[in-house]
Write a protein that holds these residues in place. Structure first.
Motif, short mmCIF file in Angstrom:
data_model
loop_
_atom_site.label_atom_id
_atom_site.label_comp_id
_atom_site.label_asym_id
_atom_site.label_seq_id
_atom_site.Cartn_x
_atom_site.Cartn_y
_atom_site.Cartn_z
N ALA A 1 0.87 -1.18 0.00
CA ALA A 1 0.00 0.00 0.00
C ALA A 1 0.91 1.23 0.00
O ALA A 1 1.98 1.21 0.62
CB ALA A 1 -0.91 0.01 1.22
N MET A 2 0.50 2.28 -0.67
CA MET A 2 1.39 3.43 -0.83
C MET A 2 0.70 4.75 -0.54
O MET A 2 -0.53 4.87 -0.53
CB MET A 2 1.97 3.45 -2.24
CG MET A 2 1.00 3.95 -3.32
SD MET A 2 1.75 4.06 -4.96
CE MET A 2 1.70 2.33 -5.46
N HIS A 3 1.52 5.76 -0.33
CA HIS A 3 1.07 7.14 -0.27
C HIS A 3 2.20 8.00 -0.79
O HIS A 3 3.37 7.79 -0.45
CB HIS A 3 0.72 7.57 1.16
CG HIS A 3 0.25 8.99 1.26
ND1 HIS A 3 1.09 10.05 1.53
CD2 HIS A 3 -0.99 9.53 1.08
CE1 HIS A 3 0.39 11.17 1.53
NE2 HIS A 3 -0.88 10.88 1.26
N TYR B 1 5.62 3.55 1.70
CA TYR B 1 5.28 2.28 1.04
C TYR B 1 5.22 1.19 2.10
O TYR B 1 6.25 0.81 2.68
CB TYR B 1 6.34 1.97 -0.02
CG TYR B 1 5.92 1.06 -1.14
CD1 TYR B 1 4.67 1.17 -1.73
CD2 TYR B 1 6.79 0.10 -1.65
CE1 TYR B 1 4.29 0.36 -2.79
CE2 TYR B 1 6.43 -0.72 -2.71
CZ TYR B 1 5.18 -0.59 -3.28
OH TYR B 1 4.82 -1.39 -4.33
N ALA B 2 4.04 0.70 2.36
CA ALA B 2 3.84 -0.33 3.38
C ALA B 2 3.86 -1.71 2.72
O ALA B 2 3.15 -1.95 1.75
CB ALA B 2 2.51 -0.11 4.09
N ILE B 3 4.69 -2.59 3.27
CA ILE B 3 4.79 -3.97 2.79
C ILE B 3 4.29 -4.89 3.89
O ILE B 3 4.71 -4.77 5.05
CB ILE B 3 6.25 -4.32 2.44
CG1 ILE B 3 6.86 -3.28 1.48
CG2 ILE B 3 6.32 -5.72 1.85
CD1 ILE B 3 6.16 -3.14 0.17
N ALA C 1 6.01 -3.50 7.18
CA ALA C 1 7.32 -2.86 7.09
C ALA C 1 7.08 -1.59 6.28
O ALA C 1 6.79 -1.65 5.08
CB ALA C 1 8.32 -3.78 6.39
N LEU C 2 7.15 -0.45 6.94
CA LEU C 2 6.78 0.82 6.31
C LEU C 2 8.03 1.55 5.85
O LEU C 2 8.84 2.01 6.65
CB LEU C 2 5.99 1.68 7.28
CG LEU C 2 5.53 3.05 6.76
CD1 LEU C 2 4.63 2.89 5.54
CD2 LEU C 2 4.83 3.84 7.86
N TRP C 3 8.17 1.65 4.53
CA TRP C 3 9.29 2.37 3.92
C TRP C 3 8.97 3.86 3.81
O TRP C 3 7.83 4.24 3.49
CB TRP C 3 9.58 1.83 2.53
CG TRP C 3 10.24 0.50 2.51
CD1 TRP C 3 9.64 -0.73 2.60
CD2 TRP C 3 11.65 0.25 2.40
NE1 TRP C 3 10.59 -1.73 2.55
CE2 TRP C 3 11.82 -1.16 2.43
CE3 TRP C 3 12.76 1.07 2.27
CZ2 TRP C 3 13.08 -1.76 2.34
CZ3 TRP C 3 14.02 0.48 2.18
CH2 TRP C 3 14.17 -0.92 2.22
N THR C 4 9.96 4.69 4.06
CA THR C 4 9.90 6.12 3.77
C THR C 4 11.07 6.42 2.85
O THR C 4 12.23 6.28 3.25
CB THR C 4 10.00 6.96 5.05
OG1 THR C 4 8.94 6.60 5.94
CG2 THR C 4 9.90 8.45 4.72
N THR D 1 11.69 0.74 -4.57
CA THR D 1 11.85 0.18 -3.22
C THR D 1 12.84 -0.97 -3.23
O THR D 1 13.67 -1.10 -2.32
CB THR D 1 10.49 -0.28 -2.68
OG1 THR D 1 9.54 0.80 -2.81
CG2 THR D 1 10.58 -0.69 -1.22
N GLY D 2 12.78 -1.82 -4.25
CA GLY D 2 13.73 -2.93 -4.36
C GLY D 2 15.16 -2.44 -4.52
O GLY D 2 16.11 -3.05 -4.00
#
Length: 472
Positions: free
Chosen positions: A69-71, A83-85, A139-142, A242-243
């Motif tokens: 899921a993204m914002h 970006y939530a994984i 796992a929330l990416w910023t 993200t990868g």
């Protein structure tokens, strides 16, 4: 692989899919002890509260196993991606029954009549899936980007999140094209296009290969091709971004698992030039392979056939593990033209759970969990074997449906195009029909790549034989 999953009502064909699963040794139901473990409540210690973040997902309409899921928002002259994984590790006990079962399955497998999931549905389509209006561990990416879309900072932490909307590609494309998309969705286009430009700059390649779809209409089947939408590409760029960030984190940390691909072997691009000539695709010598790919329209049959041939350059991709600061000799993925890691689909792909754990440890400055390191020796082999099985499932399912489509039309003549020829046997090759969207082998006379010809169906028996043609 069919993009849309369909419910098969044709009994013989459904039986053929079941027989294929048995033949390939595809796991059936989850053992009771595995199902029981999947029901356990997750361990949520140390999770930040990010439930106020208005995330959204983009997936095919029928999907319920939602990994990401993204914002997107503006940040000064640049942008910020959240970006939530799905945090699968919060649910899986290392060394437990569920953990062992995921190593046996490796990947979710897609059949036209069913999906064989990596995790029990109560987890993959329920408790761990980023479904709308549900609080989920992630796992929330910023990731912060500058005005040109380049990464300036990347961070990942465990957090509780809540998606606000489940969107699909066609709907996203309509909103953006109509100018009615809200800013976070409109920024998907902005950031996606910036990242596509950077991909061109670094020499990366994204193949827009049409997806073959198995569609059920009025109790019968059709095979069609779906050319990807721009929104597909923009969404893919977010995952790719993200990868790449994950790979950079792991390389700096000195421990990780990368998705790697060596450069194409000598002669491979030369062979593609010959294929382009045969398909009447203009490829001037001053135009690079990457530039040509971007100029092609996957909606044009000859272009689609060429793009399919280009996938041969992706053979040889694998998974590379490293630890304790000893980096491997190959750290890049040739098509990405940068280091890259699979980390955005943990509900459907085993390795992503491990990549997330390493990145979380790297950002926190903590040691990698022992259960992660213990899997390093076997993980590349498991992923390679799982990928081969998934590819075989895709091919065999399409072969079965193609044979079902033409089983009552043996002896009929169709218009087609030669899209492949055996290198050592010029009388043997592959023909793609104009309609229906069926491909089959042909044997009988010297063939020319790109040649248009009339062919007769000589064999088509789902479950026992694939479609074969002869010159008409």
């Amino acid at each position: 692989m069919p993009r849309r999953r369909i419910r098969v009502t044709d009994v013989p064909l459904r039986a053929a899919f079941a027989a294929l699963r048995t033949e390939l040794g595809v796991p059936a139901n989850f053992p009771p002890e595995v199902a029981a473990e999947a029901e356990r409540a997750p361990v949520l210690k140390g999770f930040e509260d990010a439930t106020d973040l208005p995330l959204f997902t983009i997936d095919p309409p029928a999907s319920t196993d939602l990994d990401q899921a993204m914002h997107l928002s503006r940040r000064g002259t640049g942008y910020r991606l959240r970006y939530a994984i799905a945090d699968v590790a919060a649910f899986v006990v290392p060394g437990g029954f569920l953990d062992a079962e995921t190593h046996r399955r490796v990947m979710t497998l897609y059949f036209p009549d069913t999906r064989v999931p990596l995790h029990p549905p109560v987890l993959s389509e329920g408790a761990a899936s980023l479904l709308p209006d549900q609080v989920r561990p992630a796992a929330l990416w910023t990731i912060d980007l500058d005005a040109e879309g380049r990464t300036t900072a990347a961070d990942v932490r465990r957090a509780l999140v809540r998606s606000r909307a489940k969107l699909d590609y066609e709907g996203v494309q309509r909103e953006i094209d109509a100018g009615t998309a809200e800013e976070p969705l409109e920024l998907l286009r902005v950031v996606g296009e910036l990242r596509e430009r950077l991909e061109i700059e670094r020499g990366g390649i994204s193949l827009r290969v049409p997806e073959q779809e198995i569609v059920e209409r009025n109790g019968s089947y059709e095979l069609t091709y779906r050319a990807p939408l721009p929104a597909d590409g923009w969404n893919a760029q977010i995952s790719l971004l993200t990868g790449m960030a994950a790979a950079d984190l792991m390389l700096a940390y000195g421990t990780g698992v990368l998705r790697t691909l060596p450069a194409a072997p000598d002669g491979a691009v030369g062979r593609l030039r010959r294929t382009a000539t045969a398909l009447h695709i203009d490829w001037p010598h001053h135009v690079s392979y990457a530039a040509l790919i971007r100029s092609l329209d996957p909606g044009i049959p000859s272009h689609a056939a060429f793009l399919q041939e280009c996938t041969t350059l992706l053979r040889g991709a694998g998974y590379t593990v490293f630890r304790d600061g000893v980096l491997p000799s190959l750290t890049t993925h040739a098509a990405v033209a940068a280091p890259y890691a699979h980390c955005t689909a943990p509900l459907r792909r085993l390795v992503d759970r491990y990549a997330s754990e390493i990145c979380l440890a790297a950002v926190a400055g903590e040691p990698v969990p022992e259960w992660v390191l213990a899997a390093f020796e076997a993980l590349p082999r498991e992923m390679t074997e799982g990928g081969r099985l998934a590819a075989k499932v895709d091919r065999e399912c399409v072969d079965l449906v193609e044979a079902a489509l033409l089983k009552d039309r043996v002896g009929e003549v169709f218009e087609g195009c030669v899209v492949d020829i055996d290198e050592d046997r010029p009388t043997v090759g592959t023909v793609q029909l104009e309609t229906p969207a069926v491909m089959g082998r042909i044997d009988g006379e010297d063939l020319s790549l790109g040649e248009r010809l009339r062919v007769k169906v000589v064999q088509s028996d789902p479950g026992t034989s694939k479609v074969r043609f002869a010159p008409a």
